[in-house]
Scaffold this motif. Structure first.
Motif, PDB file in Angstrom:
ATOM      1  N   ARG A 176       0.797  -1.220   0.000  1.00 21.97           N
ATOM      2  CA  ARG A 176       0.000   0.000   0.000  1.00 21.97           C
ATOM      3  C   ARG A 176       0.835   1.277   0.000  1.00 21.97           C
ATOM      4  N   THR A 177       2.148   1.171  -0.039  1.00 21.82           N
ATOM      5  CA  THR A 177       2.970   2.366  -0.231  1.00 21.82           C
ATOM      6  C   THR A 177       2.997   2.694  -1.724  1.00 21.82           C
ATOM      7  N   GLY A 178       3.516   3.865  -2.042  1.00 22.05           N
ATOM      8  CA  GLY A 178       3.626   4.257  -3.435  1.00 22.05           C
ATOM      9  C   GLY A 178       4.599   3.410  -4.225  1.00 22.05           C
ATOM     10  N   TYR A 179       5.554   2.774  -3.565  1.00 16.85           N
ATOM     11  CA  TYR A 179       6.472   1.885  -4.271  1.00 16.85           C
ATOM     12  C   TYR A 179       5.710   0.695  -4.856  1.00 16.85           C
ATOM     13  N   ALA A 217       3.202   9.287  -4.848  1.00 15.38           N
ATOM     14  CA  ALA A 217       3.798   9.557  -3.541  1.00 15.38           C
ATOM     15  C   ALA A 217       4.134   8.236  -2.870  1.00 15.38           C
ATOM     16  N   ALA A 218       5.340   8.125  -2.321  1.00 17.87           N
ATOM     17  CA  ALA A 218       5.736   6.866  -1.681  1.00 17.87           C
ATOM     18  C   ALA A 218       5.107   6.726  -0.300  1.00 17.87           C
ATOM     19  N   TRP A 219       5.079   7.811   0.479  1.00 15.61           N
ATOM     20  CA  TRP A 219       4.601   7.743   1.870  1.00 15.61           C
ATOM     21  C   TRP A 219       3.521   8.755   2.205  1.00 15.61           C
ATOM     22  N   ASN A 220       3.641   9.976   1.687  1.00 18.08           N
ATOM     23  CA  ASN A 220       2.748  11.073   2.093  1.00 18.08           C
ATOM     24  C   ASN A 220       1.697  11.360   1.033  1.00 18.08           C
ATOM     25  N   ASP A 221       0.424  11.266   1.400  1.00 17.29           N
ATOM     26  CA  ASP A 221      -0.622  11.720   0.490  1.00 17.29           C
ATOM     27  C   ASP A 221      -0.567  13.235   0.371  1.00 17.29           C
ATOM     28  N   GLY A 222      -0.942  13.732  -0.806  1.00 17.96           N
ATOM     29  CA  GLY A 222      -0.871  15.176  -1.028  1.00 17.96           C
ATOM     30  C   GLY A 222       0.550  15.666  -1.196  1.00 17.96           C
ATOM     31  N   LEU A 223       1.446  14.783  -1.640  1.00 18.52           N
ATOM     32  CA  LEU A 223       2.851  15.156  -1.847  1.00 18.52           C
ATOM     33  C   LEU A 223       2.973  16.051  -3.082  1.00 18.52           C
ATOM     34  N   SER A 224       3.713  17.133  -2.968  1.00 16.14           N
ATOM     35  CA  SER A 224       3.986  18.022  -4.102  1.00 16.14           C
ATOM     36  C   SER A 224       5.321  17.643  -4.731  1.00 16.14           C
ATOM     37  N   VAL A 225       5.321  17.527  -6.045  1.00 17.54           N
ATOM     38  CA  VAL A 225       6.548  17.235  -6.789  1.00 17.54           C
ATOM     39  C   VAL A 225       6.728  18.314  -7.843  1.00 17.54           C
ATOM     40  N   VAL A 256       3.106  19.184  -9.372  1.00 16.86           N
ATOM     41  CA  VAL A 256       1.914  18.344  -9.332  1.00 16.86           C
ATOM     42  C   VAL A 256       1.765  17.774  -7.927  1.00 16.86           C
ATOM     43  N   VAL A 257       0.539  17.460  -7.555  1.00 14.88           N
ATOM     44  CA  VAL A 257       0.246  16.876  -6.246  1.00 14.88           C
ATOM     45  C   VAL A 257      -0.204  15.438  -6.463  1.00 14.88           C
ATOM     46  N   VAL A 258       0.458  14.501  -5.779  1.00 14.98           N
ATOM     47  CA  VAL A 258       0.187  13.078  -5.981  1.00 14.98           C
ATOM     48  C   VAL A 258      -0.053  12.378  -4.646  1.00 14.98           C
ATOM     49  N   ASP A 259      -0.693  11.214  -4.739  1.00 14.36           N
ATOM     50  CA  ASP A 259      -1.013  10.421  -3.550  1.00 14.36           C
ATOM     51  C   ASP A 259      -0.339   9.061  -3.617  1.00 14.36           C
ATOM     52  N   PHE A 265       9.090   9.965  -3.808  1.00 15.91           N
ATOM     53  CA  PHE A 265       8.053   9.673  -4.795  1.00 15.91           C
ATOM     54  C   PHE A 265       8.550   8.538  -5.691  1.00 15.91           C
ATOM     55  N   ALA A 266       7.611   7.779  -6.225  1.00 19.65           N
ATOM     56  CA  ALA A 266       7.948   6.713  -7.178  1.00 19.65           C
ATOM     57  C   ALA A 266       7.760   7.250  -8.593  1.00 19.65           C
ATOM     58  N   LEU A 267       8.648   6.839  -9.476  1.00 15.80           N
ATOM     59  CA  LEU A 267       8.642   7.288 -10.876  1.00 15.80           C
ATOM     60  C   LEU A 267       8.633   6.061 -11.776  1.00 15.80           C
ATOM     61  N   ASP A 268       7.733   6.044 -12.755  1.00 20.88           N
ATOM     62  CA  ASP A 268       7.693   4.919 -13.694  1.00 20.88           C
ATOM     63  C   ASP A 268       7.333   5.430 -15.087  1.00 20.88           C
ATOM     64  N   ASN A 269       7.700   4.618 -16.080  1.00 19.32           N
ATOM     65  CA  ASN A 269       7.423   4.906 -17.493  1.00 19.32           C
ATOM     66  C   ASN A 269       7.802   6.345 -17.866  1.00 19.32           C
TER      67      ASN A 269
END
Length: 218
Positions: free
Chosen positions: A70-73, A108-116, A132-135, A175-179
């Motif tokens: 359930r983490t962003g990873y 976001a890996a751990w924090n909801d509402g994370l700004s990147v 951007v804001v991600v969960d 934060f996790a990054l893919d593609n």
């Protein structure tokens, strides 16, 4: 409109059409980095420089299927099992020669509402910047469309650890990054002997059109 102006416009249009048909000019080759084709690892490690033709600064990769559930990873996986992330929640860089940065999935890996915040630079000057804001629950596709950059700078901040992750003790601004999708630019230069031929074709086409126009008016 005078005959000379018509001829000039027709000639230019004919040459442009010929060049397009022959495929002369800059050609962008799209590529997607999934982080699944690097050497498999049990935990996490730095992305090696040279992967995808880039230098990677403070970017790690990990097997999201082995991460805490359930983490962003885990939730940030778009293709395969591996995702990239910014080490210790600190800023991370991607650099190369000039390229176009199209899009990426961020989670976001751990924090909801994370700004990147993602900046696109060229020769040290910031050309683009988007926040951007991600969960943690799912990946977000972000279309950047950064053209002609040679460096990307990722900075993350803020957000709140959701209740269901508090017991893990893992709050952080990773934060996790893919593609990671980008364009490699390749330039095709016409042979010198081809240019006179293109000009001749353009002039011939323009002449034929003008001749038809004169015949209709006579």
């Amino acid at each position: 409109m005078t005959t000379s102006i018509i001829a000039k416009k027709l000639s230019t249009a004919a040459i442009g059409a010929t060049i397009i048909v022959l495929g002369i000019g800059a050609v962008a080759q799209a590529a997607v980095l999934t982080f699944d084709d690097i050497a498999p690892i049990p935990d996490f490690t730095l992305i090696p420089n040279g992967y995808g033709g880039f230098n990677w600064d403070n970017f790690y990769y990990t097997n999201g299927s082995n991460a805490i559930s359930r983490t962003g990873y885990d939730n940030g996986r778009v293709s395969g099992d591996y995702v990239a992330f910014n080490g210790f929640g600190n800023p991370a860089l991607v650099s190369d020669g000039v390229f176009d940065f199209n899009s990426a999935y961020l989670t976001a890996a751990w924090n909801d509402g994370l700004s990147v915040t993602v900046e696109g630079l060229n020769s040290g000057a910031t050309l683009y910047s988007k926040t951007v804001v991600v969960d943690t629950t799912q990946p977000t596709l972000v279309n950047f469309d950064y053209f002609g950059v040679d460096e990307l700078r990722f900075t993350s901040f803020g957000g709140v650890e959701p209740d269901y992750l508090v017991e893990t003790g893992g709050a952080g601004t990773q934060f996790a990054l893919d593609n990671f999708t980008f364009n490699e630019k390749a330039t095709s230069v016409p042979e010198p002997t081809l240019l006179p031929a293109l000009l001749a074709i353009g002039a011939l086409n323009a002449g034929l059109v003008l001749r038809r126009k004169q015949l209709k008016q006579s």
